[in-house]
Design a protein around this motif. Structure first.
Motif, PDB file in Angstrom:
ATOM      1  N   ARG A 268       6.058  34.208  -4.009  1.00  0.00           N
ATOM      2  CA  ARG A 268       7.404  34.364  -3.924  1.00  0.00           C
ATOM      3  C   ARG A 268       8.093  33.500  -3.062  1.00  0.00           C
ATOM      4  O   ARG A 268       9.032  33.176  -3.259  1.00  0.00           O
TER       5      ARG A 268
ATOM      6  N   LEU B 276       8.546  30.450  -4.861  1.00  0.00           N
ATOM      7  CA  LEU B 276       9.527  30.342  -5.918  1.00  0.00           C
ATOM      8  C   LEU B 276      10.812  30.261  -5.209  1.00  0.00           C
ATOM      9  O   LEU B 276      11.792  29.747  -5.674  1.00  0.00           O
ATOM     10  N   LYS B 277      11.184  30.996  -4.178  1.00  0.00           N
ATOM     11  CA  LYS B 277      12.421  31.167  -3.609  1.00  0.00           C
ATOM     12  C   LYS B 277      12.759  29.889  -2.821  1.00  0.00           C
ATOM     13  O   LYS B 277      13.965  29.354  -3.170  1.00  0.00           O
TER      14      LYS B 277
ATOM     15  N   TRP C 117      13.621  29.348  -7.918  1.00  0.00           N
ATOM     16  CA  TRP C 117      13.103  29.843  -9.187  1.00  0.00           C
ATOM     17  C   TRP C 117      13.007  31.449  -9.178  1.00  0.00           C
ATOM     18  O   TRP C 117      13.013  32.025  -7.966  1.00  0.00           O
ATOM     19  N   GLU C 118      13.242  32.022 -10.377  1.00  0.00           N
ATOM     20  CA  GLU C 118      13.250  33.503 -10.357  1.00  0.00           C
ATOM     21  C   GLU C 118      11.992  33.848 -11.354  1.00  0.00           C
ATOM     22  O   GLU C 118      11.651  33.024 -12.174  1.00  0.00           O
TER      23      GLU C 118
ATOM     24  N   ILE D 114       4.469  25.393 -10.268  1.00  0.00           N
ATOM     25  CA  ILE D 114       5.272  26.568 -10.601  1.00  0.00           C
ATOM     26  C   ILE D 114       4.514  27.692 -11.335  1.00  0.00           C
ATOM     27  O   ILE D 114       4.776  28.943 -10.817  1.00  0.00           O
TER      28      ILE D 114
ATOM     29  N   SER E  50       2.665  29.251  -8.861  1.00  0.00           N
ATOM     30  CA  SER E  50       3.105  30.350  -8.043  1.00  0.00           C
ATOM     31  C   SER E  50       3.477  31.549  -8.824  1.00  0.00           C
ATOM     32  O   SER E  50       3.348  32.825  -8.169  1.00  0.00           O
ATOM     33  N   ILE E  51       3.827  31.490  -9.855  1.00  0.00           N
ATOM     34  CA  ILE E  51       4.245  32.707 -10.563  1.00  0.00           C
ATOM     35  C   ILE E  51       2.894  33.772 -10.888  1.00  0.00           C
ATOM     36  O   ILE E  51       2.913  34.781 -10.490  1.00  0.00           O
TER      37      ILE E  51
ATOM     38  N   LYS F 296      15.776  28.195 -14.490  1.00  0.00           N
ATOM     39  CA  LYS F 296      15.094  28.251 -13.431  1.00  0.00           C
ATOM     40  C   LYS F 296      14.313  29.670 -13.352  1.00  0.00           C
ATOM     41  O   LYS F 296      14.277  30.158 -12.396  1.00  0.00           O
ATOM     42  N   ARG F 297      13.791  30.071 -14.547  1.00  0.00           N
ATOM     43  CA  ARG F 297      12.935  31.320 -14.515  1.00  0.00           C
ATOM     44  C   ARG F 297      11.803  31.011 -15.359  1.00  0.00           C
ATOM     45  O   ARG F 297      11.648  30.106 -16.168  1.00  0.00           O
TER      46      ARG F 297
END
Length: 189
Positions: free
Chosen positions: A7, A10-11, A15-16, A42, A45-46, A142-143
């Motif tokens: 998180r 991403l922050k 990104w969300e 990315i 991270s998700i 950016k998701r």
């Protein structure tokens, strides 16, 4: 701790999360669109946010001494292209022999534009009896995250129509490099 790190990353990059954690313990994860080296950190991270350990497949020679342990640590699964059951059979065996397994596959096979996706992801999931989960990174919004899981049926075109619907309007880092969502097998189906 992993979720916090995911998180935080991403922050920091703005990104969300898109979607929810897939409800399956075993699935093939499509990584699309894949047009940039940034896609990997990315998506990792998700995966941390959702506590999903990603695995990937690689040529068996990558797993020899002295780096084999490190490749396995990174989630690598060795595939011997000379094996009689082929790549699809070896991946299906890996699914059958695991309680939890997520294998990520970039179906475009390249970061450059491809007119057709490689169909290995489809046949792996079909033979293993596991769903294909749509993973996406939308650089315009950016998701990033996950869409629905789709079990391959006997109608490859109808299945691909579902993937096309999911990826419609998604923007790659380099949009000109994201080709059509289609398989050569659709033309003969």
């Amino acid at each position: 701790m992993k979720r916090f790190i995911g998180r935080l990353i991403l922050k920091l990059i703005g990104w969300e999360i898109l979607g929810e954690r897939p409800p399956h313990d075993k699935f093939v994860l499509i990584a699309a669109p894949h047009t940039s080296n940034w896609d990997l950190p990315i998506m990792l991270s998700i995966a941390l946010v959702f506590d999903i350990k990603l695995h990937w497949i690689g040529k068996h020679t990558l797993f020899r001494f002295p780096y084999g342990w490190f490749m396995r640590f990174l989630g690598g699964i060795p595939i011997d292209r000379r094996a009689p059951q082929g790549m699809v059979g070896q991946v299906a065996d890996a699914f059958r022999n695991s309680e939890k397994l997520v294998i990520v596959v970039p179906p475009e096979g390249t970061r450059g534009r491809a007119e057709y996706w490689k169909s290995g992801f489809y046949w792996m999931a079909k033979e293993a009896g596991v769903p294909i989960v749509t993973g996406v990174l939308d650089y315009k919004e950016k998701r990033g995250g996950f869409g629905p899981g789709i079990y391959p049926s006997d109608d490859i075109k109808a299945d691909m129509d579902k993937f096309r619907a999911f990826y419609k309007g998604r923007t790659a880092k380099f949009p000109e490099c994201f080709g059509p969502v289609r398989l050569k097998e659709e033309e003969t189906a």
